[in-house]
Design an enzyme around this catalytic site. Structure first.
Site, PDB file in Angstrom:
ATOM      1  N   LYS A 149      -1.574  -1.318  -4.007  1.00  0.00           N
ATOM      2  CA  LYS A 149      -2.626  -0.311  -3.891  1.00  0.00           C
ATOM      3  C   LYS A 149      -1.932   1.038  -4.007  1.00  0.00           C
ATOM      4  CE  LYS A 149      -6.106   1.705  -0.831  1.00  0.00           C
ATOM      5  NZ  LYS A 149      -6.733   1.702   0.523  1.00  0.00           N
ATOM      6  N   TYR A 201       0.846  -1.196   0.000  1.00  0.00           N
ATOM      7  CA  TYR A 201       0.000   0.000   0.000  1.00  0.00           C
ATOM      8  C   TYR A 201       0.879   1.243   0.000  1.00  0.00           C
ATOM      9  CZ  TYR A 201      -3.740   3.111   1.816  1.00  0.00           C
ATOM     10  OH  TYR A 201      -4.650   4.116   2.010  1.00  0.00           O
TER      11      TYR A 201
END
Length: 369
Positions: free
Chosen positions: A226, A198
């Protein structure tokens, strides 16, 4: 008798083998005198003998390829009871709404789910509960990231042990490290099972640059990234064959259909999961995207999950309970949300109660729980 016991009082010394040897006080004192010049040896440098605590049993096991195929993942809200504990009935209802509307995966205990406000015991309980109740219907991604490598290893081991299908990991924040340190941090956890990295510099204060991801992509356990930096970064990764989910709801339509993103890890899908599925699955739809952009802007006018928590309370699907330091949006913003729901259509939102403005006194703010 007391004198006799006193004369035989003893102390315990432990030998190198680990066995205790009892000596009288007199013997101990003599030994201390004889060893007054003794010095401890230099500490030995012990090689890293850590072995991952993992299982290769195939029941409920998810492959990295299974995670790579997910297009719509919801960063799920965690609802609370008035005393601040988890409201599992409301939580289960939220998960069921995601499943009914075709969402393929959920993030448990992420930033949206307020993992940062949970103890690790709470965290693992919620991951285990989600897997036990819903793991056959939806992929469960546990947020087990940390700015401490030691903690990230331990929490990921335990998360996978209770059945999560993949882990979400963030780069070390606040006490930031070098790029080489970042690679070492991720390499320490990525080999366990499917991992999503992320990148959200607005929260961590440090970007994960492409060469770090490209290095980590050599691992078969990297499911993807992400990415919150923007669609140009997404295009760079997809050109290299790296799976990417947009981390920005307001950019996900174009990311999906113009820049090669696999899909989105979404906050807005907590509210309108069916419409977000259409955004990701049904092809280009700029009209629908434009219709949802005002809602997305409203959700992120304050740091997430403040807007989402306020909205779900107004929809009546969660109790209006906030764990501090989060507090609800002010009344004028709550009125704006009511109007947005009417414009988009109440039937597209989760829950079946009429949307309400809610008064300030309706909200419960919990600082100790």
């Amino acid at each position: 008798m007391a004198a006799m016991l006193k004369s035989y009082s003893s102390s315990a010394c432990f030998t190198a083998s680990g066995f205790a040897v009892f000596r009288s006080n007199n013997a101990t004192n003599a030994s201390n005198k004889r060893s007054s010049n003794w010095k401890p040896p230099q500490a030995a440098i012990i090689p890293n003998l850590h072995l991952p605590m993992r299982s290769f049993e195939v029941k409920n096991r998810t492959s990295t390829e299974d995670i790579k195929c997910l297009r719509l993942i919801t960063a799920l809200k965690t609802p609370y009871l008035p005393d601040g504990r988890f409201d599992l009935e409301a939580y289960d209802d939220l998960v069921n709404k995601q499943i009914e509307n075709g969402v393929e995966g959920i993030i448990v205990g992420g930033t949206t789910g307020e993992g940062q406000l949970m103890s690790w015991d709470e965290h693992f309980m919620l991951i285990g509960h989600t897997v036990n109740c819903f793991g056959s219907k939806i992929k469960v991604v546990g947020n087990t990231g940390s700015n401490s490598t030691r903690e990230a290893i331990r929490t990921s081991e335990q998360g996978f042990a209770v059945g999560m299908h993949a882990a979400l990991h963030i780069n070390p924040y606040y006490g930031k490290t070098s790029l080489d340190g970042m690679i070492s941090h991720f390499e320490s956890v990525i080999s366990m099972s499917p991992t999503i990295i992320y990148n959200v510099p607005s929260r961590t204060g440090q970007d994960i640059p492409p060469h770090v991801i490209q290095t980590l992509a050599q691992s078969a356990s990297l499911a993807g990234v992400k990415e919150c930096v923007g669609n140009d970064r997404i295009k760079q990764y997809t050109a290299d064959g790296i799976v990417v989910w947009s981390g920005n709801d307001d950019q996900c339509h174009d990311a999906r259909w113009g820049y090669g993103a696999t899909g989105v890890i979404s906050v807005t899908s907590n509210l309108v999961p069916g419409l977000m599925r259409d955004i990701v699955f049904a092809g280009k739809n700029p009209t629908l995207n434009s219709k949802l952009l005002p809602l997305m802007d409203w959700l992120f006018q304050e740091p997430n999950p403040i807007g989402l928590n306020t909205a779900l309370a107004q929809l009546g699907v969660v109790r209006p309970v906030f764990r501090l330091p989060y507090v609800p949006l002010p009344a004028e913003k709550r009125i704006e949300f009511v109007n947005l729901v009417k414009q988009i259509g109440r039937e597209h939102f989760v829950g079946d109660k009429d949307v309400q403005v809610l008064d300030d006194d309706d909200f419960i703010l919990v600082g100790r729980y």
